[in-house]
Design a protein around this motif. Sequence first.
Motif: not given
Length: 495
Positions: A231, A233, A254-255, A257-259, A261, A265
């Motif tokens: 993402n 970051q 959630d963090m 998964r966002e990290r 993608g 995880t």
Amino acid sequence: MKKYLFFRIIRSIVSIFLVTTLTYIIIYSLVPRRDVFKNDAMVSKLKSDPDKLTDYMDNAYSKMNYIEYLDTKSLIAKASTKDKEVTSAHTAENKKAIDAWAKKNGFKVHRYEESKDYYATRDLPLLERLGRFYGNLIEIDHPWAVKDPKNPNLKRYLRFENDKLAGFALVGSGTKYRYQIYFNSSFPFIHQNIIHINLGTSYPTYAGLPVSSVLGQRQGQAVSKEYTFSNGQKLNSSDNIYSRQYQPAAKQDDMARERYGDYYTKTSQNYADPSMIGTSFKSGMIALLITYIISIPMAILMARFKGRLFDKVGTGIVTVLISVPSLAFIYAFRYVGSSLFGFPDSFPTLGAENINSWVLPTFILGFLSVSSMVIWFRRYMIDQQSSDYVKFAKAKGLDDGEIYRKHIFKNASIPIVQGIPGQIIGLITGATMTETIFAMPGMGKMLPDSIIAHNNPLVISLVFIFTTIAVFSVLLGDILMTLVDPRIKLETGDD
């Protein structure tokens, strides 16, 4: 040569199988299963809740392959049929259906003490336990390894990619691990997640962790590194990105998964210190070098100056060292090294990152084998002095130095190499004591700790690893002998 190696490898595998199987049978037949909980603090905590205690203990027995355990939910699901739905209600009809299913499938039905709900257990025969152990020993990852009904559209492939996190790698989807083959700066530089050894689940120490992780995962403090995630970051993280595993959506953070993608995880952590296997391997290889560096020159000089002062003094020192019990020897050298030279007498004092922590345990481990090695090699060198080729060399006018360098030592290199397997096996035995006394977090220390804690899966796994090392070290010794002296031919009896 090829035929010999093939049959030798087969015999080695059979030897490993027999030793491991015998250990398995002894532990699971002679050690009472209740002893597993002797040092488990959770048992005392759960005594006030009998149902949770029963569930906890039966789950533990199930993980160690003593029994097959079905809690109420699992039992109801198994007992339900297409034509008839079984519920957890305490009715005669439900009990009849559950009993019928249990009888048909070899289970025994029980009831929890407080809730009176049903659960079932089945004692696993010893042969079935062994079958499960060997059947699950080797795990091969592939694109159909993940079975997640809630993710039916999961892509399944293997392909080489220039991954943003791992760099150039063989990347999988539908596999258990994201990175199947990857490269980094850690020895041996090329790594894989395709084949894994499954040695079971550790219990009660390191409860719930795979034994392979307990022994093979790095230890100590977590080490963070800056990564640029998918993402965009940038973040300091201790995640071992190469260990990314598939995680169902319901269990994902959630963090995370966002990290990352995607669904991969779940990761292990990066730690500063070597793993238990790494610690034992590092200290063992250094100790082996110390043994040979000290004993071979000493034996050669004693043989060359046989009956003189150096030989007499050396023989006296070696005799004393042999007569002293190993345990007393370790404690004596530990005291001398700590008091006179300031080296730590406990490995955790300075930690694995400080070279001083390794000095005493590795030196002592290597020195434990020096005395026997010196006596054996000195005797061999003296025998060689009276050989015909030595007499012929002297007749040619060669001095003693040339004779030892060009003739005796060349022939002596064969038994030196031949003795390597015995030294490796001796190091395994010695490491159990040195690692325990110095509190080194290695496999040697883990064996007595696991026996005391009744961690049966870990005991069996360590026996399996030590047997594998010992058996293949003998094969390595044979191969090295052919490299040292091409005249030696490794052949089977039929050749």
